[in-house]
Design a protein around this motif. Structure first.
Motif, PDB file in Angstrom:
ATOM      1  N   HIS A 148       1.186  14.623   4.287  1.00  0.00           N
ATOM      2  CA  HIS A 148       2.488  15.108   3.794  1.00  0.00           C
ATOM      3  C   HIS A 148       3.406  13.906   3.519  1.00  0.00           C
ATOM      4  O   HIS A 148       4.415  13.718   4.192  1.00  0.00           O
ATOM      5  N   PRO A 149       3.106  13.080   2.511  1.00  0.00           N
ATOM      6  CA  PRO A 149       3.898  11.872   2.265  1.00  0.00           C
ATOM      7  C   PRO A 149       5.107  12.094   1.361  1.00  0.00           C
ATOM      8  O   PRO A 149       5.884  11.168   1.133  1.00  0.00           O
ATOM      9  N   GLU A 150       5.283  13.331   0.844  1.00  0.00           N
ATOM     10  CA  GLU A 150       6.315  13.577  -0.155  1.00  0.00           C
ATOM     11  C   GLU A 150       7.717  13.389   0.433  1.00  0.00           C
ATOM     12  O   GLU A 150       8.000  13.810   1.564  1.00  0.00           O
ATOM     13  N   ILE A 151       8.589  12.764  -0.350  1.00  0.00           N
ATOM     14  CA  ILE A 151       9.994  12.592   0.032  1.00  0.00           C
ATOM     15  C   ILE A 151      10.846  13.318  -1.001  1.00  0.00           C
ATOM     16  O   ILE A 151      10.824  12.985  -2.189  1.00  0.00           O
ATOM     17  N   SER A 152      11.586  14.331  -0.544  1.00  0.00           N
ATOM     18  CA  SER A 152      12.468  15.075  -1.443  1.00  0.00           C
ATOM     19  C   SER A 152      13.613  14.180  -1.905  1.00  0.00           C
ATOM     20  O   SER A 152      13.976  13.202  -1.237  1.00  0.00           O
ATOM     21  N   ASP A 153      14.187  14.543  -3.048  1.00  0.00           N
ATOM     22  CA  ASP A 153      15.291  13.750  -3.581  1.00  0.00           C
ATOM     23  C   ASP A 153      16.525  13.902  -2.680  1.00  0.00           C
ATOM     24  O   ASP A 153      16.692  14.918  -1.991  1.00  0.00           O
ATOM     25  N   TYR A 154      17.359  12.893  -2.678  1.00  0.00           N
ATOM     26  CA  TYR A 154      18.581  12.887  -1.873  1.00  0.00           C
ATOM     27  C   TYR A 154      19.581  11.956  -2.534  1.00  0.00           C
ATOM     28  O   TYR A 154      19.257  11.215  -3.451  1.00  0.00           O
ATOM     29  N   ARG A 155      20.810  11.994  -2.046  1.00  0.00           N
ATOM     30  CA  ARG A 155      21.862  11.108  -2.568  1.00  0.00           C
ATOM     31  C   ARG A 155      22.165  10.006  -1.572  1.00  0.00           C
ATOM     32  O   ARG A 155      22.197  10.247  -0.352  1.00  0.00           O
ATOM     33  N   ALA A 156      22.403   8.821  -2.067  1.00  0.00           N
ATOM     34  CA  ALA A 156      22.854   7.685  -1.259  1.00  0.00           C
ATOM     35  C   ALA A 156      24.067   7.088  -1.944  1.00  0.00           C
ATOM     36  O   ALA A 156      24.033   6.825  -3.146  1.00  0.00           O
ATOM     37  N   GLU A 157      25.128   6.877  -1.196  1.00  0.00           N
ATOM     38  CA  GLU A 157      26.385   6.423  -1.783  1.00  0.00           C
ATOM     39  C   GLU A 157      26.907   5.167  -1.091  1.00  0.00           C
ATOM     40  O   GLU A 157      26.751   5.009   0.127  1.00  0.00           O
ATOM     41  N   VAL A 158      27.522   4.312  -1.867  1.00  0.00           N
ATOM     42  CA  VAL A 158      28.269   3.183  -1.330  1.00  0.00           C
ATOM     43  C   VAL A 158      29.705   3.651  -1.133  1.00  0.00           C
ATOM     44  O   VAL A 158      30.360   4.099  -2.088  1.00  0.00           O
ATOM     45  N   THR A 159      30.192   3.573   0.102  1.00  0.00           N
ATOM     46  CA  THR A 159      31.537   4.031   0.444  1.00  0.00           C
ATOM     47  C   THR A 159      32.333   2.865   1.016  1.00  0.00           C
ATOM     48  O   THR A 159      31.771   1.787   1.278  1.00  0.00           O
ATOM     49  N   PRO A 160      33.630   3.041   1.262  1.00  0.00           N
ATOM     50  CA  PRO A 160      34.411   1.970   1.890  1.00  0.00           C
ATOM     51  C   PRO A 160      33.900   1.593   3.279  1.00  0.00           C
ATOM     52  O   PRO A 160      34.158   0.484   3.748  1.00  0.00           O
ATOM     53  N   GLU A 161      33.160   2.506   3.939  1.00  0.00           N
ATOM     54  CA  GLU A 161      32.643   2.221   5.280  1.00  0.00           C
ATOM     55  C   GLU A 161      31.213   1.690   5.254  1.00  0.00           C
ATOM     56  O   GLU A 161      30.642   1.404   6.313  1.00  0.00           O
ATOM     57  N   GLY A 162      30.630   1.583   4.078  1.00  0.00           N
ATOM     58  CA  GLY A 162      29.251   1.126   3.985  1.00  0.00           C
ATOM     59  C   GLY A 162      28.424   2.058   3.120  1.00  0.00           C
ATOM     60  O   GLY A 162      28.924   2.637   2.165  1.00  0.00           O
ATOM     61  N   VAL A 163      27.148   2.227   3.466  1.00  0.00           N
ATOM     62  CA  VAL A 163      26.234   3.082   2.712  1.00  0.00           C
ATOM     63  C   VAL A 163      25.934   4.327   3.532  1.00  0.00           C
ATOM     64  O   VAL A 163      25.677   4.237   4.739  1.00  0.00           O
ATOM     65  N   VAL A 164      25.943   5.494   2.884  1.00  0.00           N
ATOM     66  CA  VAL A 164      25.691   6.760   3.564  1.00  0.00           C
ATOM     67  C   VAL A 164      24.703   7.587   2.751  1.00  0.00           C
ATOM     68  O   VAL A 164      24.828   7.691   1.528  1.00  0.00           O
ATOM     69  N   ALA A 165      23.716   8.172   3.444  1.00  0.00           N
ATOM     70  CA  ALA A 165      22.789   9.116   2.821  1.00  0.00           C
ATOM     71  C   ALA A 165      22.559  10.258   3.797  1.00  0.00           C
ATOM     72  O   ALA A 165      22.261  10.020   4.974  1.00  0.00           O
ATOM     73  N   GLN A 166      22.699  11.479   3.336  1.00  0.00           N
ATOM     74  CA  GLN A 166      22.487  12.653   4.172  1.00  0.00           C
ATOM     75  C   GLN A 166      21.352  13.496   3.605  1.00  0.00           C
ATOM     76  O   GLN A 166      21.045  13.431   2.417  1.00  0.00           O
ATOM     77  N   GLY A 167      20.730  14.274   4.479  1.00  0.00           N
ATOM     78  CA  GLY A 167      19.651  15.141   4.036  1.00  0.00           C
ATOM     79  C   GLY A 167      18.420  14.395   3.580  1.00  0.00           C
ATOM     80  O   GLY A 167      17.721  14.834   2.665  1.00  0.00           O
ATOM     81  N   VAL A 168      18.110  13.263   4.219  1.00  0.00           N
ATOM     82  CA  VAL A 168      16.911  12.492   3.892  1.00  0.00           C
ATOM     83  C   VAL A 168      15.758  13.116   4.686  1.00  0.00           C
ATOM     84  O   VAL A 168      15.743  13.040   5.913  1.00  0.00           O
ATOM     85  N   GLN A 169      14.802  13.729   3.988  1.00  0.00           N
ATOM     86  CA  GLN A 169      13.802  14.562   4.651  1.00  0.00           C
ATOM     87  C   GLN A 169      12.409  13.945   4.629  1.00  0.00           C
ATOM     88  O   GLN A 169      12.011  13.292   3.669  1.00  0.00           O
ATOM     89  N   VAL A 170      11.678  14.204   5.721  1.00  0.00           N
ATOM     90  CA  VAL A 170      10.286  13.774   5.828  1.00  0.00           C
ATOM     91  C   VAL A 170       9.562  14.734   6.774  1.00  0.00           C
ATOM     92  O   VAL A 170      10.163  15.272   7.707  1.00  0.00           O
ATOM     93  N   TYR A 171       8.283  14.939   6.522  1.00  0.00           N
ATOM     94  CA  TYR A 171       7.473  15.773   7.411  1.00  0.00           C
ATOM     95  C   TYR A 171       7.009  14.930   8.594  1.00  0.00           C
ATOM     96  O   TYR A 171       6.533  13.802   8.423  1.00  0.00           O
ATOM     97  N   GLN A 172       7.131  15.475   9.798  1.00  0.00           N
ATOM     98  CA  GLN A 172       6.688  14.779  11.008  1.00  0.00           C
ATOM     99  C   GLN A 172       5.757  15.685  11.810  1.00  0.00           C
ATOM    100  O   GLN A 172       5.940  16.905  11.844  1.00  0.00           O
ATOM    101  N   PRO A 173       4.741  15.090  12.469  1.00  0.00           N
ATOM    102  CA  PRO A 173       3.722  15.894  13.146  1.00  0.00           C
ATOM    103  C   PRO A 173       4.214  16.644  14.379  1.00  0.00           C
ATOM    104  O   PRO A 173       3.680  17.701  14.701  1.00  0.00           O
ATOM    105  N   ASP A 174       5.215  16.100  15.070  1.00  0.00           N
ATOM    106  CA  ASP A 174       5.722  16.778  16.279  1.00  0.00           C
ATOM    107  C   ASP A 174       7.161  16.331  16.534  1.00  0.00           C
ATOM    108  O   ASP A 174       7.450  15.627  17.502  1.00  0.00           O
TER     109      ASP A 174
END
Length: 322
Positions: A174-200
């Motif tokens: 299950h190596p697929e990575i769904s699309d997500y947004r990453a933004e440069v903000t005044p506090e740095g870089v932020v990305a939410q909803g970064v998804q990956v399948y994990q076995p446990d």
């Protein structure tokens, strides 16, 4: 000392508070500068590791009655960095120029932080630190022959989980990575909803897709939070940049569950993960992180790395980058 205003005016971890208490005097290296750490009462001090007399390392000396004595000729410095006693000439008032070069220090999250220039902001934030429901475990230090930005980018990279951390953080099936947004903000870089399948992911023995929030808080400090309505897990990664391709990584791991799991078991889990990352980091070429986005190939799953490199370029970071 390197010439990079971004890092010179930022805070960097150099040692644990416990390690200094145990030894009283420590020699550390930060941004190609040798530093001596010592404690005068409750005050943690960081100086250039150099006796003004004959250039001996003060980190080889001893703390005596709230002063630091050089091991070579016994020149003794008070907490303000002034030489107050020269044993060979006990009646002579030490010259005014007999002073050490001091640096700014902070004690936060059980670590000693040093700024070699003038601090442009506070120590990076760590939201879970003051929350008593979270268990906090310091992992590392992890020495690695790689640049600080390479280590941070690896931390922000989720697509390597199924390959470098197969069976722990990822699954090759299950190596697929769904699309997500990453933004440069005044506090740095932020990305939410970064998804990956994990076995446990939740200790139930069942695999599932999990979601992370990632933040690059400083050029050499990053944070992740496993997004969940119940069990919550976070890591604060922060790097000591010794030289361009010589670093030490520290990881504070927090969780509001699993309080019965032995601390050493959790630390060993993180040790295993970093031991899998280390050979990858030390093999990467070029050793310095390319900030020119045309220098390497990028995909949608690299959005976070692209945002991180873009942000470093905007900041004007030169240390550890190409």
């Amino acid at each position: 000392m390197i010439d990079d205003a971004v890092l010179l005016n930022d805070w960097h971890p150099v040692a644990t508070v416990e390690s200094l208490r145990a030894r009283q005097v420590l020699g550390v290296r930060l941004l190609e500068e040798d530093i001596v750490l010592w404690q005068a009462g409750d005050q943690v001090l960081a100086w250039q590791d150099l006796c003004i007399h004959r250039g001996t390392r003060l980190s080889l000396g001893k703390v005596e009655d709230g002063t630091l004595a050089c091991p070579y000729h016994g020149w003794t410095y008070d907490a303000r960095g002034r030489c107050v006693h020269i044993p060979a000439h006990p009646d002579q008032v030490p010259p005014a120029k007999a002073r050490v070069k001091p640096y700014h220090t902070r004690v936060q999250y059980g670590l000693i932080w040093v700024c070699l220039g003038e601090p442009s902001q506070d120590v990076p934030p760590f939201p879970e630190w003051d929350d008593p429901s979270f268990r906090k475990i310091l992992c590392g230090p992890y020495p690695v022959r790689a640049s600080g930005p390479r280590i941070v980018e690896n931390f922000l990279d989720i697509a390597h989980f199924p390959f470098v951390h197969e069976g722990i953080l990822g699954d090759k099936a299950h190596p697929e990575i769904s699309d997500y947004r990453a933004e440069v903000t005044p506090e740095g870089v932020v990305a939410q909803g970064v998804q990956v399948y994990q076995p446990d992911p939740y200790g139930t023995g069942q695999g599932d897709t999990v979601s992370y929030t990632y933040k690059a808080l400083r050029p050499l400090t990053a944070y992740l939070l496993k997004e969940s309505a119940g069990p919550r897990f976070s890591i604060l990664l922060t790097i000591t940049p010794h030289a361009a391709t010589e670093s030490t990584a520290w990881m504070w791991m927090t969780m509001n569950y699993g309080h019965d799991i032995p601390e050493e078991e959790l630390r060993s889990w993180q040790d295993t993960i970093f031991s899998q990352d280390r050979p990858i980091l030390e093999s990467q070429r070029p050793e310095l992180l390319p900030l020119d986005l045309q220098a390497e190939l990028h995909l949608r799953s690299d959005r976070l790395a692209i945002a991180y490199r873009t942000w470093l370029n905007q900041l004007g970071l030169s240390f550890g980058t190409a």
